[in-house]
Design a protein around this motif. Structure first.
Motif, short mmCIF file in Angstrom:
data_model
loop_
_atom_site.label_atom_id
_atom_site.label_comp_id
_atom_site.label_asym_id
_atom_site.label_seq_id
_atom_site.Cartn_x
_atom_site.Cartn_y
_atom_site.Cartn_z
N SER A 150 -4.94 -3.07 -7.61
CA SER A 150 -4.96 -2.26 -8.82
C SER A 150 -4.10 -0.99 -8.64
O SER A 150 -3.36 -0.61 -9.55
N ASP A 151 -4.21 -0.36 -7.47
CA ASP A 151 -3.40 0.83 -7.18
C ASP A 151 -1.90 0.50 -7.22
O ASP A 151 -1.10 1.26 -7.76
N ARG A 152 -1.56 -0.65 -6.66
CA ARG A 152 -0.15 -1.06 -6.65
C ARG A 152 0.36 -1.29 -8.08
O ARG A 152 1.48 -0.89 -8.41
N GLN A 153 -0.46 -1.95 -8.91
CA GLN A 153 -0.06 -2.18 -10.30
C GLN A 153 0.17 -0.85 -11.03
O GLN A 153 1.14 -0.68 -11.76
N LYS A 154 -0.71 0.12 -10.79
CA LYS A 154 -0.56 1.44 -11.42
C LYS A 154 0.71 2.14 -10.92
O LYS A 154 1.43 2.75 -11.70
N LEU A 155 0.96 2.02 -9.63
CA LEU A 155 2.15 2.64 -9.05
C LEU A 155 3.43 2.03 -9.64
O LEU A 155 4.35 2.74 -10.03
N HIS A 156 3.45 0.71 -9.76
CA HIS A 156 4.60 0.02 -10.34
C HIS A 156 4.78 0.41 -11.80
O HIS A 156 5.91 0.58 -12.27
#
Length: 162
Positions: free
Chosen positions: A21-27
Motif C-alpha cells: 500500500s505504501d508503494r502504491q501511494k509513493l508511485h
C-alpha cells in the motif's frame, strides 16, 4: 565506500519498511514524474526503478533527498523519512568536519601579519599581466588609465587626486 553506494544501501533497506500500500501511494505521488507503466508496478523492482528515475531527473541526489523525505512523510512512512533524514544529517556532519579540518590545517601555515610584507602595486600588476598575457596587458592599461590623475602618498599609503 562512496556516499552514493552507502545511500543506495539505505534506500534498499527503506524498501523493506514499505508495505504494498505504501508503494502504491509513493508511485501515485510521483505519478507526474514516472511513466504510466511504472505507476502501475508497485512491486519492489518498480519502486527501485522509480528511485532511479528520481536520480536521473535530479529530483534526488546523494546530497539532497528532500523530495523523497517529503513523499515518505506525506504517505505516513515516518520511519523511512527518518532513515533518510539520518543519512542527510550524517552527510552534513561529514561536510562540516571536512571544512573544519581543512581550515584548521591552513591556520598552521599562515604566518603572523607582522612578518608579511604588502606587495607593491607594480608586483601586483606584473602578476596580473602574467596571468592575462593573452589580453595584452589590458589590466595594467586599464588600471593606469583609471588612476592617471592620482598619486600615492608613500608615507601614509593613501591615494590622493592630483
Amino acid at each position: 565506500m562512496s556516499n552514493e553506494f552507502y545511500l543506495r544501501g539505505i534506500l534498499l533497506k527503506v524498501q523493506d519498511l514499505l508495505s504494498d500500500s505504501d508503494r502504491q501511494k509513493l508511485h501515485f505521488l510521483f505519478g507526474t514524474v514516472i511513466p504510466r507503466r511504472l505507476r502501475d508496478d508497485s512491486k519492489i523492482h518498480g519502486t527501485i526503478q522509480l528511485l532511479e528515475i528520481l536520480f536521473d531527473k535530479s529530483l534526488i541526489s546523494e546530497q539532497d533527498l528532500t523530495h523523497l523525505i517529503k513523499a515518505f512523510e506525506e504517505i505516513g512512512c515516518m520511519e523511512a523519512a527518518d532513515q533518510l533524514k539520518g543519512y542527510q544529517s550524517k552527510l552534513a556532519d561529514e561536510m562540516v568536519n571536512d571544512v573544519t579540518n581543512r581550515c584548521s590545517s591552513r591556520k598552521e601555515v599562515i604566518l603572523p601579519t607582522e612578518r608579511l610584507q604588502t606587495p607593491s602595486l607594480t608586483s601586483i600588476l606584473s602578476e596580473l599581466n602574467r596571468d592575462l598575457e593573452d589580453d595584452g596587458g589590458i589590466v595594467e592599461k586599464t588600471f593606469r588609465k583609471s588612476f592617471s590623475n592620482m598619486e600615492i602618498d608613500r608615507d601614509h599609503r593613501e591615494w590622493t587626486l592630483k
